[in-house]
Every structure is written in structure tokens, then in C-alpha cells.
Scaffold this motif. Sequence first.
Motif, PDB file in Angstrom:
ATOM      1  N   LEU A 102     -48.221 -38.575   0.283  1.00 22.85           N
ATOM      2  CA  LEU A 102     -47.134 -38.504  -0.751  1.00 22.85           C
ATOM      3  C   LEU A 102     -47.185 -36.715  -1.046  1.00 22.85           C
ATOM      4  CD1 LEU A 102     -47.643 -41.810  -2.544  1.00 22.85           C
ATOM      5  CD2 LEU A 102     -45.541 -41.516  -0.840  1.00 22.85           C
ATOM      6  N   VAL A 103     -47.676 -35.834  -1.061  1.00 22.28           N
ATOM      7  CA  VAL A 103     -47.019 -34.460  -1.436  1.00 22.28           C
ATOM      8  C   VAL A 103     -47.373 -33.520  -0.058  1.00 22.28           C
ATOM      9  CG1 VAL A 103     -48.779 -32.128  -2.504  1.00 22.28           C
ATOM     10  CG2 VAL A 103     -49.041 -34.374  -3.644  1.00 22.28           C
ATOM     11  N   PHE A 104     -47.587 -34.189   1.137  1.00 22.90           N
ATOM     12  CA  PHE A 104     -47.371 -33.090   2.433  1.00 22.90           C
ATOM     13  C   PHE A 104     -45.772 -33.747   2.978  1.00 22.90           C
ATOM     14  CE2 PHE A 104     -48.254 -32.904   7.124  1.00 22.90           C
ATOM     15  CZ  PHE A 104     -47.768 -31.135   6.142  1.00 22.90           C
ATOM     16  N   THR A 105     -45.982 -35.271   2.674  1.00 20.48           N
ATOM     17  CA  THR A 105     -44.483 -35.320   3.595  1.00 20.48           C
ATOM     18  C   THR A 105     -43.056 -34.350   2.808  1.00 20.48           C
ATOM     19  OG1 THR A 105     -45.123 -37.682   3.912  1.00 20.48           O
ATOM     20  CG2 THR A 105     -42.554 -37.417   4.708  1.00 20.48           C
ATOM     21  N   PRO A 106     -42.965 -34.872   1.275  1.00 25.02           N
ATOM     22  CA  PRO A 106     -41.692 -33.855   0.724  1.00 25.02           C
ATOM     23  C   PRO A 106     -42.198 -32.230   1.272  1.00 25.02           C
ATOM     24  CG  PRO A 106     -43.018 -35.051  -1.194  1.00 25.02           C
ATOM     25  CD  PRO A 106     -43.385 -35.852   0.023  1.00 25.02           C
ATOM     26  N   MET A 107     -43.356 -32.274   0.811  1.00 23.41           N
ATOM     27  CA  MET A 107     -43.245 -30.146   1.255  1.00 23.41           C
ATOM     28  C   MET A 107     -42.146 -30.298   2.835  1.00 23.41           C
ATOM     29  SD  MET A 107     -46.824 -29.452   0.946  1.00 23.41           S
ATOM     30  CE  MET A 107     -47.956 -29.523  -0.886  1.00 23.41           C
ATOM     31  N   GLY A 108     -42.250 -31.330   4.296  1.00 21.14           N
ATOM     32  CA  GLY A 108     -41.773 -30.751   5.392  1.00 21.14           C
ATOM     33  C   GLY A 108     -40.322 -31.070   5.127  1.00 21.14           C
ATOM     34  N   ILE A 109     -39.840 -32.800   4.384  1.00 17.39           N
ATOM     35  CA  ILE A 109     -38.411 -31.892   4.235  1.00 17.39           C
ATOM     36  C   ILE A 109     -37.845 -31.055   3.110  1.00 17.39           C
ATOM     37  CG2 ILE A 109     -37.109 -34.050   2.931  1.00 17.39           C
ATOM     38  CD1 ILE A 109     -38.956 -36.079   3.760  1.00 17.39           C
ATOM     39  N   ILE A 110     -38.246 -30.666   1.795  1.00 19.89           N
ATOM     40  CA  ILE A 110     -38.182 -29.363   1.595  1.00 19.89           C
ATOM     41  C   ILE A 110     -37.673 -28.318   1.949  1.00 19.89           C
ATOM     42  CG2 ILE A 110     -38.463 -27.847  -0.354  1.00 19.89           C
ATOM     43  CD1 ILE A 110     -39.923 -30.230  -2.128  1.00 19.89           C
ATOM     44  N   THR A 111     -38.836 -28.627   3.067  1.00 22.00           N
ATOM     45  CA  THR A 111     -38.833 -26.865   4.073  1.00 22.00           C
ATOM     46  C   THR A 111     -38.290 -26.673   5.341  1.00 22.00           C
ATOM     47  OG1 THR A 111     -41.578 -26.773   3.597  1.00 22.00           O
ATOM     48  CG2 THR A 111     -40.596 -24.942   5.223  1.00 22.00           C
ATOM     49  N   THR A 116     -43.420 -24.664   0.926  1.00 23.91           N
ATOM     50  CA  THR A 116     -42.464 -25.391  -0.167  1.00 23.91           C
ATOM     51  C   THR A 116     -41.399 -24.649  -1.323  1.00 23.91           C
ATOM     52  OG1 THR A 116     -43.849 -27.311   0.197  1.00 23.91           O
ATOM     53  CG2 THR A 116     -42.353 -27.834  -2.037  1.00 23.91           C
ATOM     54  N   MET A 117     -42.369 -23.954  -1.929  1.00 28.78           N
ATOM     55  CA  MET A 117     -41.960 -22.855  -2.858  1.00 28.78           C
ATOM     56  C   MET A 117     -40.794 -22.336  -2.475  1.00 28.78           C
ATOM     57  SD  MET A 117     -45.342 -21.326  -4.609  1.00 28.78           S
ATOM     58  CE  MET A 117     -44.669 -20.086  -5.959  1.00 28.78           C
ATOM     59  N   TRP A 118     -40.623 -21.315  -1.228  1.00 25.32           N
ATOM     60  CA  TRP A 118     -39.665 -20.875  -0.057  1.00 25.32           C
ATOM     61  C   TRP A 118     -38.695 -21.674   0.227  1.00 25.32           C
ATOM     62  CZ3 TRP A 118     -38.178 -22.564   4.593  1.00 25.32           C
ATOM     63  CH2 TRP A 118     -37.284 -21.048   5.021  1.00 25.32           C
ATOM     64  N   GLY A 119     -39.089 -23.057   0.320  1.00 30.92           N
ATOM     65  CA  GLY A 119     -37.807 -23.945   1.292  1.00 30.92           C
ATOM     66  C   GLY A 119     -37.010 -24.110  -0.239  1.00 30.92           C
ATOM     67  N   LEU A 120     -37.778 -24.352  -1.681  1.00 31.01           N
ATOM     68  CA  LEU A 120     -36.777 -24.896  -2.747  1.00 31.01           C
ATOM     69  C   LEU A 120     -35.877 -23.409  -3.055  1.00 31.01           C
ATOM     70  CD1 LEU A 120     -39.565 -26.241  -5.015  1.00 31.01           C
ATOM     71  CD2 LEU A 120     -38.047 -27.171  -4.162  1.00 31.01           C
ATOM     72  N   HIS A 121     -36.560 -21.896  -3.049  1.00 31.56           N
ATOM     73  CA  HIS A 121     -35.551 -21.127  -3.495  1.00 31.56           C
ATOM     74  C   HIS A 121     -34.785 -20.429  -2.402  1.00 31.56           C
ATOM     75  CE1 HIS A 121     -35.253 -17.115  -3.927  1.00 31.56           C
ATOM     76  NE2 HIS A 121     -35.330 -16.460  -2.829  1.00 31.56           N
ATOM     77  N   VAL A 122     -34.936 -21.001  -1.012  1.00 34.75           N
ATOM     78  CA  VAL A 122     -33.570 -20.598   0.094  1.00 34.75           C
ATOM     79  C   VAL A 122     -33.061 -22.312  -0.437  1.00 34.75           C
ATOM     80  CG1 VAL A 122     -33.096 -21.337   2.302  1.00 34.75           C
ATOM     81  CG2 VAL A 122     -35.456 -19.902   2.059  1.00 34.75           C
ATOM     82  N   GLY A 123     -33.244 -23.604  -0.651  1.00 34.52           N
ATOM     83  CA  GLY A 123     -32.452 -24.521  -0.801  1.00 34.52           C
ATOM     84  C   GLY A 123     -31.803 -24.347  -2.404  1.00 34.52           C
ATOM     85  N   HIS A 124     -32.092 -23.595  -3.166  1.00 37.97           N
ATOM     86  CA  HIS A 124     -31.504 -23.579  -4.530  1.00 37.97           C
ATOM     87  C   HIS A 124     -31.743 -24.716  -5.261  1.00 37.97           C
ATOM     88  CE1 HIS A 124     -30.041 -20.043  -4.479  1.00 37.97           C
ATOM     89  NE2 HIS A 124     -29.146 -20.103  -2.814  1.00 37.97           N
ATOM     90  N   GLY A 125     -33.345 -25.700  -4.557  1.00 34.41           N
ATOM     91  CA  GLY A 125     -33.415 -27.530  -5.251  1.00 34.41           C
ATOM     92  C   GLY A 125     -34.124 -27.972  -4.115  1.00 34.41           C
TER      93      GLY A 125
END
Length: 490
Positions: free
Chosen positions: A278-287, A205-214
Amino acid sequence: MTESSSPAPDPSPTGSYAPDLYNADLAPVPPERRDWSWVNMATVWMGMVHNIVAYEAASGLMALGFSAWQCLEIVAVAYLILFLAMWFNARAGTRYGIPFCVLIRSAFGPFGAQLPVVLRGFCAIFWFSVQSYAAAQAVDAIFSTLNAGWASLQAPFLGMQLRMWLAMAAIWALHGWIASHGVHRIRNFELVAGPLVILVGLLATMWGLHVGHGLGPLFAQPSHLHGAEFWSRFAMGVTGMIGMWATFAVNIPDLSRFVRSERDQVVGQAIGLPVTALVFTPMGIITTSATVILFGHPIWNPVELLVALGHPVVTVLGGATLVLATLSVNVVANIMPAAYDLVNLMPRRLDFNRASRLVLVLGVFFMPWLWFNEAASIYRALDLIGGLLGPVTGIMLADFYVVRRQVLDVPDLYRHQGRYAGRKGWGLPGLGAFATGGLVASAGHILPGLAGLNAVAWFVGVAVGAGAYLALARRQPVPADDAAEALSRA
């Protein structure tokens, strides 16, 4: 004798239990051995919720036209309902220390109980086979990355290349090792595996936030559904999410029988089921949002993502995480219930260890590699079978809370002659309600005009199964000894 099958007290004071209904693994877990805390229950659920199917669930919901935020709403509603069903159906296991295959005898009789038990066992072994084959593909990707010669092992045998047979053997061996010392090794494995998979998910998720700038572009995608169409598909989405765990709702006593208190099972399931989902689902969407930026299109399948990234270290570590996640869900959600169901069929010949090994063997005979990529009809048939377990959930709840008033005569659950014997071992109210609920819940698959029922099949099955059972069953007198015990607990 396994750790999970250490000597348990004879449930019958006169020793009159039937040998085809009782052995050490089916016996009530004595209170001093119910040592699972809320932490154990939570980590078990963490390990089960984090699987490839759950990771990709948001993909199916967004394909229906929902926004990412609406996907989270559907997940919240579905897992809250699941939590309530699990909570109430787990209570008998926590109170009496008995597994699903014994508890179900109360409503179905000792012989009639075999029908829902076999259905549940069939689903468990099938999903074990499917998930294990998916994990074998991850092992194949890991070995292909580490050793260039691995890809040359292409000699075919029974429709599959040699290297995949070797990868499957490794996965099957890992499952066997984890299950080889009973339920308490499974508990200890989940204590590590559940949080570890969460940690890796957080890194992704941190990688996804970095690549997606949010949060990324998927969270900016609007909903395409409105009015009646929105609510119809909302119900379909909730039912689909529940369908992933509907089969486990019937055999949750297999876990709760080891929990030391009602509070522990409720708190553990609340943290491990709805909160974790509820924690895991947004992880998948962000990634996945990050993959839109990197590749121009969303990649929901994590194995495809590892291959697309093309980094050996990422492929190996990511593949190992997928294997760990598969082991985590398989040993609890599939091997464990299937093993108890097999023990229930042959208690004089099987214990938990032998039954677990038999599950591994039977899983091979399902041969998932022959239809893995063309399995629409198989999944439809299994959805139908899984849907039949909705009425079983309703019958169990109605029997325990209304008919039995939360009080069971446990020794009689292990006898052919007793208050749960029904008519020559067949509980006609349970069987009648099961048939009625199953027919109504599956009517949409048979009659095109009732196809709308498919969107709420599980709810219909639970409601009709419970209602029909209450109509057919008479309220049973509370056993005198158990009534006194219940009053002392109040």
C-alpha cells in the motif's frame, strides 16, 4: 557444509529415515537455530514487493478503467487476502521447522509430492531467468552510460549481442554470490536491500510530488467503470494481483521455518506484505504522474523512464537500484524455493549451495532473450501452471488445519513407510483433489464459455482443491506424542 545446512538432529529416533527423503537442508530447523525476528520477515517481504512488475501493476489496473484510488483499493484487498493465505500456510513451517517440499508429503505422499514440487520449481526458475534478464538490461544501460565503447560489443552469439552476455554474466555472478552461503546470507542481504529500495522509492516519490505540484494528473483521472462491469473487473484485478504471489503462497514455509515464533512471522508478514504494498503502489503512480507533465504521456516502465530523463547520474543510480530490487526479489522468491525443490529431488547429491548454482545454470537454458519481447503465449502458459498451484494451497490448508488438526508426525515425513506413505508413496486424496481443482480452475482457458472463471481462477482453485481433498481424505488420528506436545503448548 553451508550455514543453512549445519548438522540437524536426526528426525527419527531409530535412524530409519529414507536417504532419498532427507538431508541436512531438508531436516527440521532446530528451535535454537530459528533466529529470524519479525524485522527479518518484514525486510524480506519489503525486498520482494518492490519489483518492476509490482511497480507497473497500477498501469494495468488503470488501463482497465479504474481510478488511482480504486487501484489502491484493489491492492489493499488482494494483499490482505495474500497475507491471510501466507499467514496460515506459514504456520506449519514455524511450528515444525520444515520446508514446503517436506510439508507437502503429508497430503501427497513422498512420491506424489514431487508433482507440485516440480511445478513450483519450474515457475521459480523461469521467473528467475526473466527477472535476471531484465536486470541485465539495466546493467547494459549503466555500462553504456559509463563507457562509450561498451555499445560497440555487438558480436552476436546464440541470438544475443556480446555486451548482453557480459551483462548477464555480471547479474548471474551477483546472484551466485548472495546465495553462496545459504539462507542466512540471504536474510542479511534482505535486511539491507529491502529498506534501501524503499528509501530510493521515497526519493523518486518526492521528485514526482515536486514535478507534479502534488499527487499529479493520474490521481485526478476518474473511474470509467460502473455497476456489474466494475465488480467483474474488480475481481479480475484482485485475482491478477494475487497471481503475482500465488506461487509463493505454497512455499512460504521455506521462510517461516527460520522464524523464532508465530508472532514474529505474523507481524513481519503484516508489515512487509500488505502495508508495504500500500506504500509502494502510490509511489509508482505519483512518479508516473510526473512523467505525464514532463513528456506528455505516462511512462510506467522505470527503465524507459531512466533513459527518457537522459541524465547519466540518474541512469547509473536508478539502474543500480533496479538491479538491487531484482536481486532482492530473485534470491528469496525464485532461487531459494527452486533450490529446496531441487534438493528434494536429489537429496543424496545436492545441498542448498549446489542446488542454487544449478538454478543459475538452468536459468540460462530458458534463454529469455529469444522471446522476451514476444512472450504473450509463454506468460499465458505460465499463468496456467501457476494457477494449478491454487489447488495446492487449498489442499495444504485443508490437510494441516482440518485433517491433521495442526499436528504432524515429523519423523514419518522422512520415511517411505508411515502414516504419510499413502498407496506405495502416492497420496491419492491429494493427487485427486489436485487434478480436480486444477481442471476446474483452468477450465476457462480451455472452454470459451467458462472464460469468466479466469477472473477468479485462484479462488476457485483454492476452494475446489480444499473441498475435494476434504471429501477424499479421512480425518487422521493425532500422533500421541505430538498431541501431548500440542496440549503442553496450549
